[in-house]
Design an enzyme around this catalytic site. Structure first.
Site, PDB file in Angstrom:
ATOM      1  N   HIS A 244       0.799  -1.231   0.000  1.00 14.15           N
ATOM      2  CA  HIS A 244       0.000   0.000   0.000  1.00 14.15           C
ATOM      3  C   HIS A 244       0.836   1.289   0.000  1.00 14.15           C
ATOM      4  O   HIS A 244       0.757   2.108  -0.914  1.00 14.15           O
ATOM      5  CB  HIS A 244      -0.903   0.033   1.241  1.00 14.15           C
TER       6      HIS A 244
HETATM    7  C1  BDR Z   1      -3.138   0.770   5.209  1.00 19.98           C
HETATM    8  O1  BDR Z   1      -3.405   0.296   6.521  1.00 19.98           O
HETATM    9  C2  BDR Z   1      -2.227  -0.146   7.127  1.00 19.98           C
HETATM   10  O2  BDR Z   1      -2.436  -1.416   7.667  1.00 19.98           O
HETATM   11  C3  BDR Z   1      -1.150  -0.123   6.084  1.00 19.98           C
HETATM   12  O3  BDR Z   1       0.088   0.274   6.650  1.00 19.98           O
HETATM   13  C4  BDR Z   1      -1.640   0.887   5.087  1.00 19.98           C
HETATM   14  O4  BDR Z   1      -1.239   2.191   5.426  1.00 19.98           O
HETATM   15  C5  BDR Z   1      -3.795  -0.146   4.203  1.00 19.98           C
HETATM   16  O5  BDR Z   1      -5.175  -0.190   4.415  1.00 19.98           O
END
Ligand code: BDR
Ligand code: CA
Length: 314
Positions: A244
């Site tokens: 992400h």
């Molecule tokens: C986001 O949520 C967190 O768990 C990850 O680091 C990312 O920023 C993805 O939904």
């Protein structure tokens, strides 16, 4: 990119946050990292702050300043994601406790003072976690909003729906009130939703290329990603987990890898069922203000080429 881009990374590391921070560390020609600010999110603030220091130390970056920020959302109890990231948030590799220290200033003060002291329109905010620090800064110092060049965030979802509830993505879900303040601030915003990040899978061949770099940061990253992906591989049945947060830094380095459109985005804060949902008016069916550039397409191979090239430079 001709001029260096001044950025603040606001983050809750998190293995994928770590990948974003490493991408910035590997891009000193393009990026001037003014500081890292930490927030409670994936794990509590004590861990996210510790983790940011560990990442700096792993990459031998004593000059990078780390500021601890808000330890809970504006109005709600903190929701964390140890089920994805492990107890520490950086589970996977064996990591020594940091010898580097946090700055004494609070992250919110650092954000406000930096935006006031740097030339207007020169600082980009890169947010990789819940938006509590940024919203608090905006509430306390509304004069900073027009001084922000751009805010690039990982958060939200359109046709992918949510990952923490059926409707909401984690970063927005943790602090929807903060997200609402940020989205409504008038700052030019670019949003990297799950629709993009779910196209960026840590496939085995990609991870093998990272491992082949052979440096301590690269090996630690591989071990982090191998831990991180297990949850999503089981959930989605995919070849690797979605990466992400590095999309935010990759967008600054190579915006041509991404495609999206400017449209209205609103945040649901009232409903229990859909709290934290990003309501995206992709088709412009309302005349509400077009306030966010929502990205939906990415060149995945180009993204991983960039990531691996820059990891090798750390
Ligand atoms: C986001 O949520 C967190 O768990 C990850 O680091 C990312 O920023 C993805 O939904
Ligand atoms: Ca994150």
């Amino acid at each position: 990119m001709s001029e260096k881009r001044k950025i603040i990374i606001d983050t809750d590391p998190g293995q994928d946050d770590a990948a974003a921070i490493f991408l910035a560390f590997g891009s000193p020609r393009e990026i001037d990292l003014l500081g890292i600010t930490t927030v409670a999110g994936n794990v509590p603030l004590s861990y996210t702050s510790r983790n940011a220091l560990i990442l700096c130390e792993l990459c031998n970056k004593p000059e990078v300043k780390v500021f601890a920020g808000c330890d809970r959302p504006l109005k709600r109890p903190l929701v964390t994601a140890e089920h994805v990231h492990g107890k520490t948030g950086l589970d996977g590799p064996e990591l020594a406790e940091p010898t580097y220290s946090l700055q004494s200033r609070h992250a919110v003060d650092f954000i406000i003072e930096t935006l006031r002291s740097e030339p207007a329109g020169s600082v980009t905010l890169c947010t990789l976690g819940p938006l509590t620090n940024i919203a608090t800064a905006l509430q306390r110092a509304p004069d900073i909003a027009p001084r922000v060049r751009e805010l690039v965030m990982m958060g939200g979802g359109f046709s992918e729906g949510g990952n923490i509830t059926p409707a909401a993505e984690f970063n927005i879900y943790v602090d929807p009130e903060a997200a609402k303040i940020v989205i409504g601030s008038g700052i030019p915003i670019v949003m990297m939703p799950l629709d993009v990040t779910h196209q960026l899978l840590t496939r085995k061949d990609r991870v093998a290329r990272m491992r082949a770099i052979g440096s301590a940061p690269a090996i630690a990253m591989v071990e982090m990603l191998e831990f991180f992906e297990r949850f999503d591989v089981e959930k989605y049945g995919s070849d690797g987990g979605p990466l992400h947060d590095p999309t935010v830094i990759a967008y600054l380095l190579k915006p041509e890898l991404f495609d999206g459109r400017v449209c209205n985005v609103e945040i649901e804060t009232d409903s229990e069922l859909t709290a934290g949902m990003t309501v995206i008016d992709w088709w412009h069916v309302t005349d509400r203000k077009r306030n966010v550039r929502v990205i939906r397409k990415v060149d995945a191979d180009g993204f991983f080429d960039l990531l691996i090239e820059r990891f090798a430079r750390i």
